[in-house]
Design a protein around this motif. Sequence first.
Motif, PDB file in Angstrom:
ATOM      1  N   LEU A 289      39.997   9.069  14.435  1.00 48.23           N
ATOM      2  CA  LEU A 289      39.254   9.513  13.254  1.00 48.23           C
ATOM      3  C   LEU A 289      40.201  10.130  12.220  1.00 48.23           C
ATOM      4  CD1 LEU A 289      36.542   9.931  11.833  1.00 48.23           C
ATOM      5  CD2 LEU A 289      36.314  12.111  13.027  1.00 48.23           C
ATOM      6  N   GLU A 290      41.064  11.022  12.682  1.00 51.89           N
ATOM      7  CA  GLU A 290      41.997  11.672  11.751  1.00 51.89           C
ATOM      8  C   GLU A 290      42.909  10.644  11.086  1.00 51.89           C
ATOM      9  OE1 GLU A 290      42.534  15.895  14.129  1.00 51.89           O
ATOM     10  OE2 GLU A 290      43.725  14.181  14.718  1.00 51.89           O
ATOM     11  N   LEU A 291      43.397   9.700  11.873  1.00 44.71           N
ATOM     12  CA  LEU A 291      44.335   8.722  11.307  1.00 44.71           C
ATOM     13  C   LEU A 291      43.640   7.815  10.303  1.00 44.71           C
ATOM     14  CD1 LEU A 291      46.401   7.892  14.506  1.00 44.71           C
ATOM     15  CD2 LEU A 291      47.114   9.303  12.587  1.00 44.71           C
ATOM     16  N   ALA A 292      42.383   7.447  10.593  1.00 48.77           N
ATOM     17  CA  ALA A 292      41.642   6.608   9.641  1.00 48.77           C
ATOM     18  C   ALA A 292      41.461   7.377   8.329  1.00 48.77           C
ATOM     19  CB  ALA A 292      40.283   6.234  10.230  1.00 48.77           C
ATOM     20  N   ARG A 293      41.047   8.632   8.435  1.00 42.40           N
ATOM     21  CA  ARG A 293      40.838   9.453   7.229  1.00 42.40           C
ATOM     22  C   ARG A 293      42.122   9.643   6.442  1.00 42.40           C
ATOM     23  NH1 ARG A 293      37.675  13.834   9.649  1.00 42.40           N
ATOM     24  NH2 ARG A 293      35.502  13.416   9.177  1.00 42.40           N
ATOM     25  N   ARG A 294      43.168  10.048   7.146  1.00 39.18           N
ATOM     26  CA  ARG A 294      44.415  10.403   6.472  1.00 39.18           C
ATOM     27  C   ARG A 294      45.121   9.182   5.881  1.00 39.18           C
ATOM     28  NH1 ARG A 294      46.739  15.242   8.195  1.00 39.18           N
ATOM     29  NH2 ARG A 294      48.256  14.890   6.521  1.00 39.18           N
ATOM     30  N   SER A 295      44.842   7.993   6.426  1.00 36.41           N
ATOM     31  CA  SER A 295      45.512   6.785   5.911  1.00 36.41           C
ATOM     32  C   SER A 295      45.182   6.595   4.434  1.00 36.41           C
ATOM     33  CB  SER A 295      45.094   5.547   6.708  1.00 36.41           C
ATOM     34  OG  SER A 295      43.770   5.168   6.397  1.00 36.41           O
ATOM     35  N   LYS A 296      44.012   7.124   4.015  1.00 31.22           N
ATOM     36  CA  LYS A 296      43.561   6.903   2.632  1.00 31.22           C
ATOM     37  C   LYS A 296      44.194   7.887   1.649  1.00 31.22           C
ATOM     38  CE  LYS A 296      39.036   7.127   2.874  1.00 31.22           C
ATOM     39  NZ  LYS A 296      37.659   6.940   2.389  1.00 31.22           N
ATOM     40  N   GLU A 297      44.883   8.892   2.177  1.00 27.91           N
ATOM     41  CA  GLU A 297      45.345   9.979   1.308  1.00 27.91           C
ATOM     42  C   GLU A 297      46.733   9.764   0.713  1.00 27.91           C
ATOM     43  OE1 GLU A 297      44.971  13.519   3.644  1.00 27.91           O
ATOM     44  OE2 GLU A 297      42.784  13.291   3.749  1.00 27.91           O
ATOM     45  N   SER A 298      47.436   8.719   1.146  1.00 22.51           N
ATOM     46  CA  SER A 298      48.819   8.598   0.681  1.00 22.51           C
ATOM     47  C   SER A 298      48.933   7.537  -0.417  1.00 22.51           C
ATOM     48  CB  SER A 298      49.688   8.217   1.880  1.00 22.51           C
ATOM     49  OG  SER A 298      50.566   7.200   1.550  1.00 22.51           O
ATOM     50  N   ASN A 299      50.036   7.604  -1.206  1.00 26.43           N
ATOM     51  CA  ASN A 299      50.249   6.504  -2.158  1.00 26.43           C
ATOM     52  C   ASN A 299      51.496   5.695  -1.789  1.00 26.43           C
ATOM     53  OD1 ASN A 299      52.043   8.389  -2.893  1.00 26.43           O
ATOM     54  ND2 ASN A 299      50.966   8.980  -4.783  1.00 26.43           N
TER      55      ASN A 299
ATOM     56  N   PHE B 296      43.754  -2.574  16.704  1.00 24.92           N
ATOM     57  CA  PHE B 296      42.505  -2.271  15.985  1.00 24.92           C
ATOM     58  C   PHE B 296      42.704  -1.073  15.048  1.00 24.92           C
ATOM     59  CE2 PHE B 296      41.794   0.699  19.567  1.00 24.92           C
ATOM     60  CZ  PHE B 296      41.325   1.814  18.898  1.00 24.92           C
ATOM     61  N   MET B 297      43.637  -0.188  15.377  1.00 21.69           N
ATOM     62  CA  MET B 297      43.885   0.979  14.527  1.00 21.69           C
ATOM     63  C   MET B 297      44.594   0.554  13.227  1.00 21.69           C
ATOM     64  SD  MET B 297      45.136   3.771  17.348  1.00 21.69           S
ATOM     65  CE  MET B 297      44.004   4.350  18.621  1.00 21.69           C
ATOM     66  N   ALA B 298      45.536  -0.367  13.367  1.00 25.93           N
ATOM     67  CA  ALA B 298      46.234  -0.875  12.178  1.00 25.93           C
ATOM     68  C   ALA B 298      45.251  -1.664  11.304  1.00 25.93           C
ATOM     69  CB  ALA B 298      47.419  -1.740  12.599  1.00 25.93           C
ATOM     70  N   GLU B 299      44.368  -2.420  11.946  1.00 22.39           N
ATOM     71  CA  GLU B 299      43.344  -3.153  11.172  1.00 22.39           C
ATOM     72  C   GLU B 299      42.469  -2.173  10.394  1.00 22.39           C
ATOM     73  OE1 GLU B 299      42.160  -7.396  13.292  1.00 22.39           O
ATOM     74  OE2 GLU B 299      40.971  -5.636  13.780  1.00 22.39           O
ATOM     75  N   THR B 300      42.103  -1.070  11.060  1.00 23.66           N
ATOM     76  CA  THR B 300      41.261  -0.068  10.388  1.00 23.66           C
ATOM     77  C   THR B 300      41.987   0.483   9.155  1.00 23.66           C
ATOM     78  OG1 THR B 300      40.282   0.508  12.521  1.00 23.66           O
ATOM     79  CG2 THR B 300      40.017   2.115  10.752  1.00 23.66           C
ATOM     80  N   ALA B 301      43.283   0.750   9.303  1.00 22.97           N
ATOM     81  CA  ALA B 301      44.060   1.260   8.156  1.00 22.97           C
ATOM     82  C   ALA B 301      44.080   0.229   7.029  1.00 22.97           C
ATOM     83  CB  ALA B 301      45.474   1.611   8.595  1.00 22.97           C
ATOM     84  N   LYS B 302      44.174  -1.051   7.372  1.00 19.67           N
ATOM     85  CA  LYS B 302      44.174  -2.113   6.346  1.00 19.67           C
ATOM     86  C   LYS B 302      42.814  -2.178   5.637  1.00 19.67           C
ATOM     87  CE  LYS B 302      45.610  -5.573   3.970  1.00 19.67           C
ATOM     88  NZ  LYS B 302      46.678  -5.409   2.951  1.00 19.67           N
ATOM     89  N   ILE B 303      41.733  -2.070   6.432  1.00 23.47           N
ATOM     90  CA  ILE B 303      40.383  -2.130   5.840  1.00 23.47           C
ATOM     91  C   ILE B 303      40.200  -0.980   4.847  1.00 23.47           C
ATOM     92  CG2 ILE B 303      37.907  -1.909   6.403  1.00 23.47           C
ATOM     93  CD1 ILE B 303      38.729  -3.235   9.197  1.00 23.47           C
ATOM     94  N   LEU B 304      40.756   0.180   5.188  1.00 21.82           N
ATOM     95  CA  LEU B 304      40.599   1.349   4.306  1.00 21.82           C
ATOM     96  C   LEU B 304      41.623   1.374   3.172  1.00 21.82           C
ATOM     97  CD1 LEU B 304      39.859   4.033   7.070  1.00 21.82           C
ATOM     98  CD2 LEU B 304      38.214   3.042   5.459  1.00 21.82           C
ATOM     99  N   ASN B 305      42.664   0.530   3.280  1.00 23.45           N
ATOM    100  CA  ASN B 305      43.730   0.497   2.267  1.00 23.45           C
ATOM    101  C   ASN B 305      44.098  -0.941   1.934  1.00 23.45           C
ATOM    102  OD1 ASN B 305      44.850   3.504   2.177  1.00 23.45           O
ATOM    103  ND2 ASN B 305      44.415   2.985   4.310  1.00 23.45           N
ATOM    104  N   PRO B 306      43.132  -1.707   1.373  1.00 18.47           N
ATOM    105  CA  PRO B 306      43.371  -3.150   1.216  1.00 18.47           C
ATOM    106  C   PRO B 306      44.540  -3.501   0.300  1.00 18.47           C
ATOM    107  CG  PRO B 306      41.231  -2.493   0.291  1.00 18.47           C
ATOM    108  CD  PRO B 306      41.782  -1.291   0.978  1.00 18.47           C
ATOM    109  N   SER B 307      44.897  -2.595  -0.621  1.00 16.93           N
ATOM    110  CA  SER B 307      45.973  -2.957  -1.554  1.00 16.93           C
ATOM    111  C   SER B 307      47.364  -2.649  -0.991  1.00 16.93           C
ATOM    112  CB  SER B 307      45.781  -2.222  -2.878  1.00 16.93           C
ATOM    113  OG  SER B 307      45.874  -0.843  -2.626  1.00 16.93           O
ATOM    114  N   ARG B 308      47.440  -1.954   0.120  1.00 16.60           N
ATOM    115  CA  ARG B 308      48.757  -1.609   0.682  1.00 16.60           C
ATOM    116  C   ARG B 308      49.155  -2.587   1.783  1.00 16.60           C
ATOM    117  NH1 ARG B 308      48.888   3.170  -1.768  1.00 16.60           N
ATOM    118  NH2 ARG B 308      47.039   4.446  -1.535  1.00 16.60           N
TER     119      ARG B 308
ATOM    120  N   SER C 212      30.825  -0.565   7.248  1.00 14.21           N
ATOM    121  CA  SER C 212      30.448   0.166   8.466  1.00 14.21           C
ATOM    122  C   SER C 212      31.356   1.389   8.671  1.00 14.21           C
ATOM    123  CB  SER C 212      30.442  -0.757   9.689  1.00 14.21           C
ATOM    124  OG  SER C 212      31.707  -1.308   9.886  1.00 14.21           O
ATOM    125  N   LEU C 213      32.614   1.284   8.237  1.00 15.02           N
ATOM    126  CA  LEU C 213      33.506   2.458   8.325  1.00 15.02           C
ATOM    127  C   LEU C 213      33.111   3.526   7.307  1.00 15.02           C
ATOM    128  CD1 LEU C 213      36.966   0.740   8.792  1.00 15.02           C
ATOM    129  CD2 LEU C 213      36.084   2.561  10.254  1.00 15.02           C
TER     130      LEU C 213
END
Length: 323
Positions: free
Chosen positions: A65-75, A86-98, A315-316
Amino acid sequence: MTNEIIQKWREGAGKVYLPEELDAREPLVREILELKKEKNAIILGHNYMTPDVYHGISDVVGDSLELARRSKESNADIILFNGVHFMAETAKILNPSRKVLIADLKAGCSLAESMTGEDVRQLRRQYPGVPIVSYINCTADVKTEVDIICTSANAVRIVESLDSDTVLVVPDGYLAQNIQKQTKKKIIPWPGKCMVHELYTEFDVDVARKSFPQAKIIAHPECKETVTAKVDFTGSTSQMGKYIRESGADQVLLMTECSMGDNLRAEFPKVSFISSCQTCPHMKKITLEKVRDALRDEKYEIELSDDTIKRARASLDRMLAVV
Ligand code: 13P
Ligand code: SF4
């Protein structure tokens, strides 16, 4: 700055590795720190990374949960996810442009592999109108089909947030059992299992209690309900650390993945950790060498279609709106 990080890394990893082992690994850690700067990359590290990968080089460490949330906070331009696919996929879903990378594409998960998107569609046909919650340990394909995601840190709250007396919880059958104990709703499970946590038995808890009567026994909710019923605390990997801090325990036995205790040793030098761990072969695929190669060669990139990202994101986002 680099020397300070190296010092921190040596202190953390030094709880487990010999000074000679640290000396052998240090050049790799220096290379990784350089590459991170050069590529404007950040590293997210799950709590189950080995101490040499967990300490120092990670910008953020935590549970799913923390990693999914925090992935969105960086530039950062690049996110390297040190964890499983699945964790890396989640980061991609939350950060599609990176650009999101994982150091080994074979770092899978027995839970994520236990269910497909078609399985979810079949459940919908079988239980029309019943909401489907999926544990975050599932593929992007499954995330596109379910109503909402949960993690080990918020599963009961997510189930309680739904306006239905019956809820399907997939793919972890034991997490579903553990949720059932804490809600009046009827939970319909899917029979997926974590190959690591399913190994713990009630008998293990009884033996641990007899052998170490003073120890606080802590388990992950991916363990069977017969196990969690007998331990002192059940929670996500980050909640385990919080429990140790707040309970003031001085002897702890963790029923979870081996690196969890190894990493907590650095944070709680006065606590005695009794070894009772199981290894996740997927998490252990992430090594310092592979992390260096991943940053240097910008591999292996997580690629998902726009449609998958859009539908899995819904869903996320529903989960993130609840907790
Ligand atoms: P956490 O979200 O509790 O870190 O769990 C992830 C996991 O894969 C545990 O096996
Ligand atoms: Fe999957 Fe279990 Fe490994 Fe976690 S510990 S990644 S749930 S197999």
